[in-house]
Design a protein around this motif. Structure first.
Motif, PDB file in Angstrom:
ATOM      1  N   GLU A   1       0.805  -1.220   0.000  1.00 38.81           N
ATOM      2  CA  GLU A   1       0.000   0.000   0.000  1.00 38.81           C
ATOM      3  C   GLU A   1       0.839   1.273   0.000  1.00 38.81           C
ATOM      4  O   GLU A   1       0.435   2.304  -0.533  1.00 38.81           O
ATOM      5  CB  GLU A   1      -0.920  -0.025   1.218  1.00 38.81           C
ATOM      6  N   PHE A   2       2.052   1.205   0.586  1.00 40.04           N
ATOM      7  CA  PHE A   2       2.841   2.420   0.773  1.00 40.04           C
ATOM      8  C   PHE A   2       4.095   2.459  -0.104  1.00 40.04           C
ATOM      9  O   PHE A   2       5.016   3.236   0.166  1.00 40.04           O
ATOM     10  CB  PHE A   2       3.230   2.552   2.249  1.00 40.04           C
ATOM     11  N   ALA A   3       4.137   1.643  -1.158  1.00 37.73           N
ATOM     12  CA  ALA A   3       5.330   1.560  -2.016  1.00 37.73           C
ATOM     13  C   ALA A   3       5.706   2.909  -2.606  1.00 37.73           C
ATOM     14  O   ALA A   3       6.884   3.255  -2.701  1.00 37.73           O
ATOM     15  CB  ALA A   3       5.106   0.532  -3.125  1.00 37.73           C
TER      16      ALA A   3
ATOM     17  N   VAL B   1      -2.327  -2.654   8.997  1.00 34.20           N
ATOM     18  CA  VAL B   1      -1.268  -2.749   7.987  1.00 34.20           C
ATOM     19  C   VAL B   1       0.012  -2.180   8.574  1.00 34.20           C
ATOM     20  O   VAL B   1      -0.011  -1.115   9.193  1.00 34.20           O
ATOM     21  CB  VAL B   1      -1.624  -1.962   6.700  1.00 34.20           C
ATOM     22  N   CYS B   2       1.115  -2.901   8.420  1.00 38.23           N
ATOM     23  CA  CYS B   2       2.431  -2.351   8.756  1.00 38.23           C
ATOM     24  C   CYS B   2       3.424  -2.901   7.742  1.00 38.23           C
ATOM     25  O   CYS B   2       3.722  -4.090   7.727  1.00 38.23           O
ATOM     26  CB  CYS B   2       2.863  -2.708  10.173  1.00 38.23           C
TER      27      CYS B   2
ATOM     28  N   VAL C   1       8.720   2.916   7.131  1.00 41.49           N
ATOM     29  CA  VAL C   1       7.601   2.237   7.785  1.00 41.49           C
ATOM     30  C   VAL C   1       6.301   2.932   7.403  1.00 41.49           C
ATOM     31  O   VAL C   1       6.141   4.141   7.619  1.00 41.49           O
ATOM     32  CB  VAL C   1       7.756   2.247   9.325  1.00 41.49           C
ATOM     33  N   GLY C   2       5.376   2.159   6.827  1.00 40.11           N
ATOM     34  CA  GLY C   2       4.050   2.672   6.508  1.00 40.11           C
ATOM     35  C   GLY C   2       3.012   1.887   7.284  1.00 40.11           C
ATOM     36  O   GLY C   2       3.001   0.659   7.246  1.00 40.11           O
TER      37      GLY C   2
ATOM     38  N   THR D   1      -3.391   6.605   8.619  1.00 38.88           N
ATOM     39  CA  THR D   1      -2.107   6.141   8.097  1.00 38.88           C
ATOM     40  C   THR D   1      -0.960   7.012   8.618  1.00 38.88           C
ATOM     41  O   THR D   1      -1.149   8.171   8.980  1.00 38.88           O
ATOM     42  CB  THR D   1      -2.084   6.163   6.556  1.00 38.88           C
ATOM     43  N   ASN D   2       0.219   6.421   8.652  1.00 37.48           N
ATOM     44  CA  ASN D   2       1.410   7.139   9.087  1.00 37.48           C
ATOM     45  C   ASN D   2       2.602   6.660   8.269  1.00 37.48           C
ATOM     46  O   ASN D   2       2.784   5.457   8.064  1.00 37.48           O
ATOM     47  CB  ASN D   2       1.675   6.910  10.572  1.00 37.48           C
ATOM     48  N   ILE D   3       3.395   7.592   7.789  1.00 36.21           N
ATOM     49  CA  ILE D   3       4.580   7.298   6.977  1.00 36.21           C
ATOM     50  C   ILE D   3       5.790   7.899   7.665  1.00 36.21           C
ATOM     51  O   ILE D   3       5.793   9.087   7.999  1.00 36.21           O
ATOM     52  CB  ILE D   3       4.464   7.906   5.560  1.00 36.21           C
TER      53      ILE D   3
END
Length: 223
Positions: free
Chosen positions: A56-58, A89-90, A101-102, A110-112
């Motif tokens: 999801e965070f690519a 999700v992690c 880390v997403g 969400t956190n990036i």
């Protein structure tokens, strides 16, 4: 030689030049398409997206390698990056000197972020020594503030650096985490104070390196 024969003689030369020009133009178009194809709409190389699969965070970590798409338990070597709260999700990425880390929590938030790598062996030792449990010895609500006496037992000599409390309400209200004041009483005992009382769900002791030790609270503290 008349003009008609001259035109016929020059025709093969013209066709040859036309084919050369067409070939060069086709080569240029193919080159442009290849360059465009190497990047996605977010500037992430295509081969990286394939490597990341449905991550999801690519797009937030271009040039990084996906280590684990589901780092949600201790089976993941980098679980210490994801265990500060419960996530749906992690994703953990190797970005050279940093970990990417997403996360997405139960409420869809969400956190990036990027975290500097530490020595892996040192981190594992730190996680192992900070494994433990939180015991609620006493709790009371005074002036709409929660006061808890808690005992934190760990496998090794783990310094407790902070406490957090998770609160929730009815089904329409999302779980919220707030920092709590605490005092070290010695002998693994702590006094913890939070700014609200209603429906506390978890008490979390935070050890060295952000390792969390959670206590699920089944009954709400009453005034």
């Amino acid at each position: 030689m008349n003009k008609k024969n001259k035109k016929i003689k020059n025709l093969p030369v013209f066709m040859f030049l036309l084919l050369v020009i067409f070939g060069l133009l086709l080569f240029y178009i193919i080159g442009v398409l290849v360059q465009l194809g190497e990047k996605s709409g977010n500037g992430v190389p295509v081969n990286y997206i394939n490597q990341a699969g449905n991550a999801e965070f690519a797009s937030y970590f271009p040039g990084c390698d996906l280590i684990d798409e589901h780092c949600l338990s201790s089976k993941c070597d980098q679980y210490f990056l994801c265990n500060d709260k419960k996530y749906l999700v992690c994703e953990v990425y190797d970005c050279g000197e940093d970990f990417g880390v997403g996360t997405k929590d139960e409420n869809g938030k969400t956190n990036i972020e990027k975290k500097i790598k530490q020595d892996r062996e040192k981190v594992i030792k730190m996680v192992n020594k900070c494994k433990g449990e939180v015991e609620i010895i006493d709790s009371v609500c005074e002036n709409e503030k929660l006061k808890i006496q808690a005992k934190v037992t760990t496998a090794g000599d783990c310094k407790i650096e902070a406490f957090m409390a998770a609160f929730g309400g009815d089904q329409a209200e999302s779980k919220s985490f707030i920092s709590a004041e605490f005092s070290d009483l010695g002998n693994n005992l702590y006094t913890v104070k939070a700014d609200r009382c209603d429906n506390i769900l978890e008490l979390i002791a935070v050890g060295e390196g952000g390792v969390s030790i959670k206590k699920i609270i089944e009954k709400t503290v009453e005034e």
